[in-house]
Each structure stands twice: as structure tokens, then as C-alpha cells.
Design a protein around this motif. Structure first.
Motif, mmCIF file in Angstrom:
data_model
loop_
_atom_site.group_PDB
_atom_site.id
_atom_site.type_symbol
_atom_site.label_atom_id
_atom_site.label_comp_id
_atom_site.label_asym_id
_atom_site.label_seq_id
_atom_site.Cartn_x
_atom_site.Cartn_y
_atom_site.Cartn_z
ATOM 1 N N LEU A 6 0.731 -1.146 0.136
ATOM 2 C CA LEU A 6 0.014 -0.011 -0.028
ATOM 3 C C LEU A 6 0.860 1.346 -0.010
ATOM 4 O O LEU A 6 0.417 2.417 -0.753
ATOM 5 N N ALA A 7 2.093 1.422 0.828
ATOM 6 C CA ALA A 7 2.903 2.597 0.899
ATOM 7 C C ALA A 7 3.608 2.454 -0.363
ATOM 8 O O ALA A 7 4.162 3.788 -0.642
ATOM 9 N N SER A 8 3.677 1.614 -1.240
ATOM 10 C CA SER A 8 4.459 1.585 -2.316
ATOM 11 C C SER A 8 4.096 2.748 -3.589
ATOM 12 O O SER A 8 4.558 3.321 -4.222
ATOM 13 N N GLY A 9 2.579 2.833 -3.453
ATOM 14 C CA GLY A 9 1.991 3.646 -4.171
ATOM 15 C C GLY A 9 2.193 3.416 -5.670
ATOM 16 O O GLY A 9 2.424 4.066 -6.705
ATOM 17 N N ALA A 10 2.248 2.059 -5.976
ATOM 18 C CA ALA A 10 2.535 1.541 -7.337
ATOM 19 C C ALA A 10 1.537 2.111 -8.152
ATOM 20 O O ALA A 10 0.428 1.814 -8.140
ATOM 21 N N ASP A 11 2.117 2.612 -9.535
ATOM 22 C CA ASP A 11 1.235 3.059 -10.551
ATOM 23 C C ASP A 11 1.266 1.775 -11.679
ATOM 24 O O ASP A 11 -0.043 1.376 -12.187
ATOM 25 N N VAL A 12 2.195 0.805 -11.501
ATOM 26 C CA VAL A 12 2.157 -0.091 -12.373
ATOM 27 C C VAL A 12 2.858 -1.484 -11.948
ATOM 28 O O VAL A 12 3.834 -1.235 -11.063
ATOM 29 N N ILE A 13 2.101 -2.775 -12.182
ATOM 30 C CA ILE A 13 2.871 -3.934 -11.798
ATOM 31 C C ILE A 13 3.685 -4.399 -12.670
ATOM 32 O O ILE A 13 3.228 -4.515 -14.014
ATOM 33 N N LEU A 14 4.986 -5.007 -12.651
ATOM 34 C CA LEU A 14 5.879 -5.516 -13.521
ATOM 35 C C LEU A 14 6.047 -6.877 -13.118
ATOM 36 O O LEU A 14 6.670 -7.264 -12.152
ATOM 37 N N VAL A 15 5.880 -7.877 -14.101
ATOM 38 C CA VAL A 15 6.261 -9.137 -13.631
ATOM 39 C C VAL A 15 6.782 -9.824 -15.005
ATOM 40 O O VAL A 15 6.563 -9.406 -16.025
ATOM 41 N N MET A 16 7.270 -11.056 -14.919
ATOM 42 C CA MET A 16 7.865 -11.933 -15.971
ATOM 43 C C MET A 16 6.556 -12.705 -16.531
ATOM 44 O O MET A 16 5.629 -13.121 -15.977
ATOM 45 N N ASP A 17 6.916 -12.684 -17.785
ATOM 46 C CA ASP A 17 5.810 -13.504 -18.725
ATOM 47 C C ASP A 17 5.956 -14.922 -18.602
ATOM 48 O O ASP A 17 6.773 -15.727 -19.429
ATOM 49 N N ARG A 18 5.373 -15.710 -17.448
ATOM 50 C CA ARG A 18 5.510 -16.975 -17.354
ATOM 51 C C ARG A 18 4.294 -17.809 -17.163
ATOM 52 O O ARG A 18 3.022 -16.942 -16.762
ATOM 53 N N THR A 19 3.984 -19.001 -17.316
ATOM 54 C CA THR A 19 2.863 -19.736 -17.302
ATOM 55 C C THR A 19 2.991 -20.602 -16.224
ATOM 56 O O THR A 19 4.264 -21.072 -15.795
ATOM 57 N N GLY A 20 1.959 -21.760 -16.069
ATOM 58 C CA GLY A 20 2.113 -22.544 -15.074
ATOM 59 C C GLY A 20 2.214 -22.099 -13.662
ATOM 60 O O GLY A 20 1.772 -20.970 -13.311
ATOM 61 N N ASP A 21 3.012 -22.746 -13.058
ATOM 62 C CA ASP A 21 3.038 -22.646 -11.403
ATOM 63 C C ASP A 21 3.551 -21.531 -11.227
ATOM 64 O O ASP A 21 3.352 -20.986 -10.202
ATOM 65 N N VAL A 25 -0.700 -3.668 -15.602
ATOM 66 C CA VAL A 25 0.381 -4.594 -15.216
ATOM 67 C C VAL A 25 1.270 -4.695 -16.728
ATOM 68 O O VAL A 25 0.566 -4.617 -17.762
ATOM 69 N N VAL A 26 2.404 -4.917 -16.630
ATOM 70 C CA VAL A 26 3.189 -5.282 -17.551
ATOM 71 C C VAL A 26 4.073 -6.455 -17.497
ATOM 72 O O VAL A 26 4.547 -6.700 -16.653
ATOM 73 N N ARG A 27 3.725 -7.331 -18.443
ATOM 74 C CA ARG A 27 4.777 -8.797 -18.614
ATOM 75 C C ARG A 27 5.586 -8.792 -19.396
ATOM 76 O O ARG A 27 5.507 -8.140 -20.717
ATOM 77 N N MET A 28 6.946 -8.987 -19.234
ATOM 78 C CA MET A 28 7.792 -9.283 -20.230
ATOM 79 C C MET A 28 8.756 -10.644 -19.931
ATOM 80 O O MET A 28 8.566 -11.272 -18.868
#
Length: 289
Positions: free
Chosen positions: A218-233, A258-261
Motif C-alpha cells: 500500500l505504501a509503495s503507491g505503485a502505478d504499474v505492476i511489472l512481472v515476468m511473462d510466465r505460465t504454469g505454477d 500490469v506489464v509482462r515481459m
């Protein structure tokens, strides 16, 4: 019975020893031809240098280019199989910094297999240093200098196009198994790539990858979430992200931003870093507040 003069015996022994020494020296002077590449970034550089014909194996993180997947897999970079490494009879191992475990490295040293460690880092200079180190390990320093110079120019050009991202807060999430979020702080490749596009790491108040509390999210004030583009578990779905109460309360959650790369391209800091900068900056310009 013919008697052999002691001087002749000594002379013959010296000739044999000299021949063996010269043969060993010649072999030592020859470039390694059976190389194991450990670390996706290292493998990408070997291919970019056009020296992939010398590879006999790679580690699990080496998933690019696609041809690398045809090589034998000797295990994950930090959980290497010494048996697997020795089974391909390498004359050189080029490994990214942090490869292990230590007992595997010790076994390789006992087997007298040369191992060159390539330094890690998360900025333009680190990319240049990495390319240079791999090229020197391969004995192709001139090709390395050319590739490093070209990559530097491409990174600088990509950064010049990364405009309007100052102040945009990006939260990199490595995993959220069981709803527990593991985020990237400073001194991580995630922090490095976020900084290279001119954005702000939303969790820059700690080092490394660590679990974070709901309060911290909550304190991060994130405008965007960035994650790796992965599937499965290991994959993180939109449903999992935006149903998390703390994430849902951030600007990123409210805008479903959200951005996936590709993970290795984004975090590898190798020859594909210019592409990573271009792709991430473009994506961040299009999402979030």
C-alpha cells in the motif's frame, strides 16, 4: 648383448620429456572447443559473438536463442549437476557470477576443468563488461569490443526514447505463491531495468528480493505492476494480482495496470538489453496513471 650407453638413455628421455612438454603447451595454447555456458546472459553473448559452435552444453536459464535448447542441460545455474557437467567432457566452463553450489564448483576444480566467472551487474556498464569478459574468455576480444560498442549505442538510443516516465512508480513482483508477494528492491536486475527507462522502483527501501507486507505494498503507491511473462505454477495471472487486497488498493490495482515481459530479456542484462529498454519503456508509457 649390445650395451646401451647411459648418455643415449638420458638423451632419449630428455627428447621424450621435451616432446610431451611441447604437446601439452600446444594443447594449452589452443582455444577451448568444448565449452559449457552457465547463465542465460552468457549463452546469449556466446551466440551473438558467433562462437556457439564451441558449446557442448548449457544451463536451464539459457533459453535464448531457441537453438540453445537443443544443447544438453546441466541444471539450474545455482544447482548445477557436477556429473552432468563432467559428462560432456568440457575444456572450459564460462559461468555467470553466483553459479554453484560451492561443492559442485569444488568438484570441477578437482577435475581440473577451467571455470571463468563473468561478473554480474544491472546497468549499461555491466552489459559492456559482461560482453567483454565473455569475449576474452573465448579468445575473441576484438569481436567482443565491436559487439559491446554496438550494444552500448543501442542502449543509449533506447533510453533516449524512454520519455515521460519520471515519477512513474513500478512494483516488480517476482512471485506471489500462496498470496505472499516477493518483490524486487534495490541492487536487483528489476531495479536496474526500471531505472534504465527513467521510472521509479516502488520498493526501493530494501535490498534484494524479499517478501513484502500488505502495508508495504500500500505504501509503495505503485502505478504499474511489472512481472515476468510466465505460465504454469510460476505464472502470475491478472486474477491473482488484482484480487489481492493490497494490490487492488494501489493505483496499479485500481487501473489494472500490469506489464509482462520475457524474464531473461528483461533481467539478463546482456545483448538483448536494448530491446528490453525499448519494450519496457513503450509498455509503461501506455499503462498506468
Amino acid at each position: 648383448m649390445t650395451r646401451i650407453h647411459p648418455f643415449f638413455v638420458l638423451q632419449t628421455a630428455l627428447v621424450v620429456l621435451l616432446s610431451l612438454f611441447l604437446a601439452a603447451t600446444a594443447k594449452a595454447d589452443q582455444p577451448a572447443q568444448r565449452i559449457v555456458s552457465v547463465g542465460g546472459a552468457v549463452t546469449e553473448i556466446v551466440y551473438a559473438l558467433g562462437e556457439d559452435h564451441r558449446l557442448v552444453a548449457r544451463d536451464t536459464t539459457s533459453n535464448h536463442p531457441a537453438e540453445a535448447l537443443e544443447l544438453p542441460d546441466v541444471g539450474y545455474i545455482r544447482r548445477l549437476s557436477p556429473e552432468g557437467l563432467l559428462s560432456v567432457n568440457p575444456d572450459l566452463i564460462i559461468a555467470q557470477e553466483g553459479a554453484g553450489p560451492p561443492e559442485a564448483v569444488a568438484l570441477l576444480q578437482e577435475a581440473a576443468v577451467p571455470m571463468i566467472e563473468i561478473p554480474e551487474g544491472h546497468d549499461t556498464e555491466a552489459v559492456v563488461a559482461k560482453i567483454t569478459a565473455v569475449a576474452e574468455a573465448l579468445g575473441v576480444a576484438e569481436k567482443g569490443a565491436a559487439l559491446a560498442g554496438d550494444d552500448r549505442k543501442q542502449i543509449e538510443a533506447a533510453q533516449a526514447g524512454a520519455t515521460g516516465l519520471a515519477g512513474k512508480r513500478v512494483l516488480f513482483i517476482l512471485s506471489m505463491a500462496g498470496g505472499r508477494i516477493m518483490a524486487g528492491g534495490v541492487d536487483t536486475p528489476a531495479d536496474g531495468i526500471i531505472g534504465m527507462v527513467g521510472a521509479t522502483n516502488a520498493t526501493a527501501d530494501f535490498e534484494g528480493f524479499k517478501p513484502v507486507t500488505d502495508e508495504a505494498i500500500l505504501a509503495s503507491g505503485a502505478d504499474v505492476i511489472l512481472v515476468m511473462d510466465r505460465t504454469g505454477d510460476m505464472g502470475i495471472t491478472d486474477d491473482a494480482l488484482f484480487s489481492h487486497p493490497a494490490i487492488a488498493a494501489t493505483p496499479a490495482g485500481q487501473n489494472r495496470a500490469v506489464v509482462r515481459m520475457d524474464g531473461m530479456m528483461m533481467l539478463g542484462f546482456s545483448v538483448r538489453t536494448p530491446e528490453a529498454v525499448r519494450e519496457l519503456s513503450k509498455a509503461l508509457q501506455q499503462v498506468g496513471g
